[in-house]
Design an enzyme around this catalytic site. Structure first.
Site, PDB file in Angstrom:
ATOM      1  N   ASP A  20      -9.339 -49.780 -43.246  1.00 28.02           N
ATOM      2  CA  ASP A  20     -10.008 -49.580 -41.217  1.00 28.02           C
ATOM      3  C   ASP A  20     -10.413 -47.504 -41.263  1.00 28.02           C
ATOM      4  O   ASP A  20      -9.038 -47.663 -42.302  1.00 28.02           O
ATOM      5  CB  ASP A  20      -9.531 -50.312 -40.656  1.00 28.02           C
ATOM      6  CG  ASP A  20     -10.564 -49.512 -39.189  1.00 28.02           C
ATOM      7  OD1 ASP A  20     -11.540 -49.413 -38.600  1.00 28.02           O
ATOM      8  OD2 ASP A  20      -8.908 -49.236 -38.241  1.00 28.02           O
ATOM      9  N   ASP A  22     -11.579 -45.266 -38.279  1.00 28.64           N
ATOM     10  CA  ASP A  22     -10.776 -45.447 -37.050  1.00 28.64           C
ATOM     11  C   ASP A  22      -9.632 -46.062 -36.166  1.00 28.64           C
ATOM     12  O   ASP A  22      -9.414 -46.910 -35.759  1.00 28.64           O
ATOM     13  CB  ASP A  22     -11.847 -45.601 -35.764  1.00 28.64           C
ATOM     14  CG  ASP A  22     -12.714 -44.317 -35.869  1.00 28.64           C
ATOM     15  OD1 ASP A  22     -12.435 -42.841 -36.780  1.00 28.64           O
ATOM     16  OD2 ASP A  22     -13.970 -44.459 -35.888  1.00 28.64           O
ATOM     17  N   ASP A 185      -6.007 -51.968 -37.560  1.00 32.65           N
ATOM     18  CA  ASP A 185      -5.663 -51.513 -36.197  1.00 32.65           C
ATOM     19  C   ASP A 185      -5.887 -52.209 -35.025  1.00 32.65           C
ATOM     20  O   ASP A 185      -5.681 -52.738 -34.129  1.00 32.65           O
ATOM     21  CB  ASP A 185      -5.393 -50.001 -35.596  1.00 32.65           C
ATOM     22  CG  ASP A 185      -7.185 -49.515 -34.788  1.00 32.65           C
ATOM     23  OD1 ASP A 185      -8.293 -50.329 -36.031  1.00 32.65           O
ATOM     24  OD2 ASP A 185      -7.256 -48.779 -34.114  1.00 32.65           O
TER      25      ASP A 185
HETATM   26  O1  LIG Z   1     -15.908 -48.412 -34.057  1.00 34.20           O
HETATM   27  C1  LIG Z   1     -15.881 -47.325 -33.879  1.00 34.20           C
HETATM   28  O2  LIG Z   1     -16.631 -46.474 -34.385  1.00 34.20           O
HETATM   29  C2  LIG Z   1     -14.313 -46.754 -35.231  1.00 34.20           C
HETATM   30  O3  LIG Z   1     -14.221 -47.998 -35.641  1.00 34.20           O
HETATM   31  P1  LIG Z   1     -13.113 -49.093 -37.004  1.00 34.20           P
HETATM   32  O4  LIG Z   1     -11.872 -48.568 -36.187  1.00 34.20           O
HETATM   33  O5  LIG Z   1     -13.483 -49.727 -37.646  1.00 34.20           O
HETATM   34  O6  LIG Z   1     -13.311 -47.218 -37.866  1.00 34.20           O
HETATM   35 MG   LIG Z   2      -9.874 -48.729 -36.279  1.00 32.68          MG
END
Ligand SMILES: O=C(O)COP(=O)(O)O
Ligand SMILES: [Mg+2]
Length: 233
Positions: A20, A22, A185
């Site tokens: 993942d 972010d 996460d």
């Molecule tokens: O919601 C987002 O833009 C980021 O999401 P992610 O945690 O899947 O990388």
């Molecule tokens: Mg994430």
């Protein structure tokens, strides 16, 4: 290369690992909150505290905008209706302009990716962030070369928690989904992995909508990405 705990609980030689973005590899909260508050200010809406914005990240940009306009995690249509298109337009511009101003990699991210890469584990980046932001961010943070495949939130017909991005990843990498695992996460990562039929490691330091990751019973919880590995001689 994998430490004994992971070896005994996981897969000794994973064929693929999905990461993942972010809240797992990158703390992108400062730049996302900044772009969101620019958007709200332009629409004469009150700005939001960074700690609140943190709980709204993880289900893609359209959902983030809906949550911000509703000021709650479960968006109310009457609150965002009419403002959504303009807000999305402003946000996209604002975020593109300052995508990597204050965002940074969490500790040991580059070292771990590099080690896995050197050991020929196929790595995929599976995020709900739109692909137009994902690719330049990876480039800016100098981690794009590690991934054989990058899937954004709008790359396929469904995003996490759907199993589709993980199933597609396995197909593209010519591996079985169960021969690897996901590292994330948030609830969407854990549910997506369960639905796809692979194990999942959760990091404790991410966003997860302000809830402890323990609640979703991932196969393993780590506090630092380096726990994935033991030192290679
Ligand atoms: O919601 C987002 O833009 C980021 O999401 P992610 O945690 O899947 O990388
Ligand atoms: Mg994430």
């Amino acid at each position: 290369m994998f430490n004994s705990f992971i070896k005994s609980h996981f897969i000794s030689s994973p064929k693929w690992i999905g990461f993942d973005l972010d809240g797992t590899l990158v703390n992108s909260l400062p730049d996302i909150a900044n772009a969101l508050n620019k958007t709200l200010t332009q629409l004469k809406q009150p700005p939001k505290d960074m700690e609140i914005v943190k709980n709204w990240i993880g289900n893609g940009v359209p959902m983030l905008i809906k949550r911000a306009l509703s000021n709650q995690i479960n968006p109310i249509e009457s609150c965002y209706q009419g403002l959504f298109d303009e807000a999305l337009h402003i946000f996209n511009q604002a975020y593109q302009d300052s995508l990597c101003q204050d965002s940074y990699l969490y500790p040991n991210v580059k070292e771990v990716l590099n080690k896995l890469y050197e050991h020929h584990v196929s790595l995929a980046l599976i995020t709900n962030k739109p692909i137009e932001f994902t690719l330049p961010l990876l480039k800016n943070l100098e981690i794009e070369k590690y991934f054989k495949l990058v899937i954004g939130g709008d790359s396929l017909a469904e995003k996490k928690p759907s199993p589709l991005p993980l199933q597609y990843t396995a197909e593209q990498l010519s591996v079985e989904v169960s021969d690897g695992f996901m590292v994330g996460d948030s609830s969407s990562d854990i549910i997506s992995a369960r639905n796809a039929g692979c194990k999942v490691i959760a990091v404790s330091y991410g966003y997860n909508h302000g809830r402890p990751v323990e609640e979703l019973s991932p196969d393993l919880i780590i506090d630092d990405l380096s726990e994935l590995l033991e030192a290679v001689e």
